[in-house]
Enzyme design. Structure first.
Site, PDB file in Angstrom:
ATOM      1  N   SER A   2       3.707  -2.109  10.142  1.00  0.00           N
ATOM      2  CA  SER A   2       5.173  -2.120  10.310  1.00  0.00           C
ATOM      3  C   SER A   2       5.822  -3.442   9.898  1.00  0.00           C
ATOM      4  O   SER A   2       6.789  -3.879  10.523  1.00  0.00           O
ATOM      5  CB  SER A   2       5.555  -1.769  11.754  1.00  0.00           C
ATOM      6  OG  SER A   2       5.150  -0.445  12.049  1.00  0.00           O
ATOM      7  N   LYS A  38       0.120   4.253  -0.207  1.00  0.00           N
ATOM      8  CA  LYS A  38      -0.510   5.429   0.423  1.00  0.00           C
ATOM      9  C   LYS A  38      -0.291   6.676  -0.472  1.00  0.00           C
ATOM     10  O   LYS A  38      -0.225   6.538  -1.687  1.00  0.00           O
ATOM     11  CB  LYS A  38       0.009   5.613   1.853  1.00  0.00           C
ATOM     12  CG  LYS A  38      -0.148   4.315   2.665  1.00  0.00           C
ATOM     13  CD  LYS A  38       0.061   4.477   4.138  1.00  0.00           C
ATOM     14  CE  LYS A  38      -0.115   3.119   4.815  1.00  0.00           C
ATOM     15  NZ  LYS A  38      -0.005   3.183   6.271  1.00  0.00           N
ATOM     16  N   HIS A  50      -9.433   1.055   5.271  1.00  0.00           N
ATOM     17  CA  HIS A  50      -8.126   1.231   5.905  1.00  0.00           C
ATOM     18  C   HIS A  50      -8.307   2.138   7.125  1.00  0.00           C
ATOM     19  O   HIS A  50      -9.111   3.066   7.105  1.00  0.00           O
ATOM     20  CB  HIS A  50      -7.133   1.850   4.914  1.00  0.00           C
ATOM     21  CG  HIS A  50      -5.728   1.817   5.428  1.00  0.00           C
ATOM     22  ND1 HIS A  50      -5.267   2.722   6.357  1.00  0.00           N
ATOM     23  CD2 HIS A  50      -4.697   0.971   5.189  1.00  0.00           C
ATOM     24  CE1 HIS A  50      -4.011   2.432   6.650  1.00  0.00           C
ATOM     25  NE2 HIS A  50      -3.642   1.371   5.955  1.00  0.00           N
ATOM     26  N   ASN A  74       0.864  -1.174   0.000  1.00  0.00           N
ATOM     27  CA  ASN A  74       0.000   0.000   0.000  1.00  0.00           C
ATOM     28  C   ASN A  74       0.902   1.225   0.000  1.00  0.00           C
ATOM     29  O   ASN A  74       1.522   1.535   1.012  1.00  0.00           O
ATOM     30  CB  ASN A  74      -0.898  -0.037   1.249  1.00  0.00           C
ATOM     31  CG  ASN A  74      -1.709   1.237   1.403  1.00  0.00           C
ATOM     32  OD1 ASN A  74      -1.749   2.071   0.495  1.00  0.00           O
ATOM     33  ND2 ASN A  74      -2.354   1.386   2.548  1.00  0.00           N
ATOM     34  N   GLU A  97      -4.995  -5.057  10.541  1.00  0.00           N
ATOM     35  CA  GLU A  97      -3.970  -4.030  10.728  1.00  0.00           C
ATOM     36  C   GLU A  97      -4.222  -3.304  12.048  1.00  0.00           C
ATOM     37  O   GLU A  97      -5.022  -2.353  12.089  1.00  0.00           O
ATOM     38  CB  GLU A  97      -4.019  -3.013   9.584  1.00  0.00           C
ATOM     39  CG  GLU A  97      -3.771  -3.611   8.217  1.00  0.00           C
ATOM     40  CD  GLU A  97      -3.244  -2.577   7.231  1.00  0.00           C
ATOM     41  OE1 GLU A  97      -2.143  -2.783   6.725  1.00  0.00           O
ATOM     42  OE2 GLU A  97      -3.920  -1.556   7.011  1.00  0.00           O
ATOM     43  N   GLY A 101       2.707   2.283  10.741  1.00  0.00           N
ATOM     44  CA  GLY A 101       3.610   3.417  10.594  1.00  0.00           C
ATOM     45  C   GLY A 101       4.379   3.763  11.853  1.00  0.00           C
ATOM     46  O   GLY A 101       5.015   4.814  11.938  1.00  0.00           O
TER      47      GLY A 101
END
Ligand code: 13P
Length: 249
Positions: A211, A12, A94, A10, A166, A172
């Protein structure tokens, strides 16, 4: 049942024409794997990436879609638009969409429904916040997020849905869930689905995201209910992403 692994990147809101050309070329050189490899660029680059990956083993995903079919929805992108660009998967729900853009469980379910009606496979993202984990609400939150979709599209539709677990606290942050923590939640999600349909539950692919790095992915992929990864930051680096793909076998 053997479930094929999926390694999805992804991207982003990152990239430029030039950086994406380099990244895709890097991936094309080394992406042979038994896993399905998926990349999700931002909308403006779907066309470029669709051209670059035509006749390759890379599969294309969009990062979002409108639940509406067409019309006066400024700034939105419809399923029929995505259909022009060889898109197979669409990330739905998401946590960044849920928390920053106010997407509710119900809206997420409507988006899943729109995707399925257009022949796309939704990657349904679910996961708890740190506060919810600390309050031991992890499983309840994930079940609630999945249940909203089951209520709207039915359990059989999950034959065409991929789930991405997730945990919000791992996205992140560099703080990945351990392989065991991921397994525990994946197993619980599969058990929840098994209560509705044993055969659907057996087949549904559940990816872990948050991560993920090459160094942690090998152990992650040994877990029986982890069917791949949804990778953010590490998917922007061709070598790192290829190492994660390699770890998937
Ligand atoms: P990071 O891998 O950067 O934590 O992002 C995970 C993610 O949100 C993928 O959708």
């Amino acid at each position: 049942m053997i479930r094929q692994k999926i390694v999805a990147g992804n991207w982003k809101m990152n990239g430029s024409k030039e950086s994406i050309l380099n990244l895709v070329n890097g991936l094309l050189e080394g992406s042979k794997s038994s896993a399905e490899v998926v990349i999700a660029p931002s909308f403006p680059y779907l066309s470029q990436v669709a051209d670059l990956t035509a006749n390759s083993q890379l599969t294309l995903a969009a990062q979002n879609v409108s639940e509406q079919a067409k019309g006066a929805y400024t700034g939105e992108v419809s399923c029929s638009m995505l259909a022009d660009f060889n898109v197979k998967y669409v990330l739905i729900g998401h946590s960044e969409r849920r928390s920053l853009y106010g997407e509710s469980d119900q809206l997420v379910a409507e988006k899943v429904k729109a995707c399925l009606a257009s022949g796309f496979k939704p990657m349904l993202c679910i996961g708890e916040t740190l506060a919810e984990r600390e309050a031991e609400q992890t499983i309840a939150v994930c079940e609630r997020q999945v249940a909203a979709v089951v209520d709207t599209v039915g359990i059989e539709a999950f034959k065409d849905i991929v789930i991405a677990y997730e945990p919000v606290w791992a996205i992140g942050t560099g703080l990945s869930a351990s392989a065991q923590q991921a397994q525990e939640v994946h197993q619980a999600i599969r058990a929840y689905l098994a209560g509705l349909s044993a055969s659907v539950s057996e087949g549904v692919q559940i990816l872990y995201g948050g991560s993920v790095k090459a160094s942690t992915s090998a152990e992650l992929f040994t877990m029986p209910d982890v069917d791949g990864a949804l990778v953010g930051g590490a998917s922007l680096d061709a070598k790192e992403f290829l190492d994660i793909i390699k770890a998937a076998g």
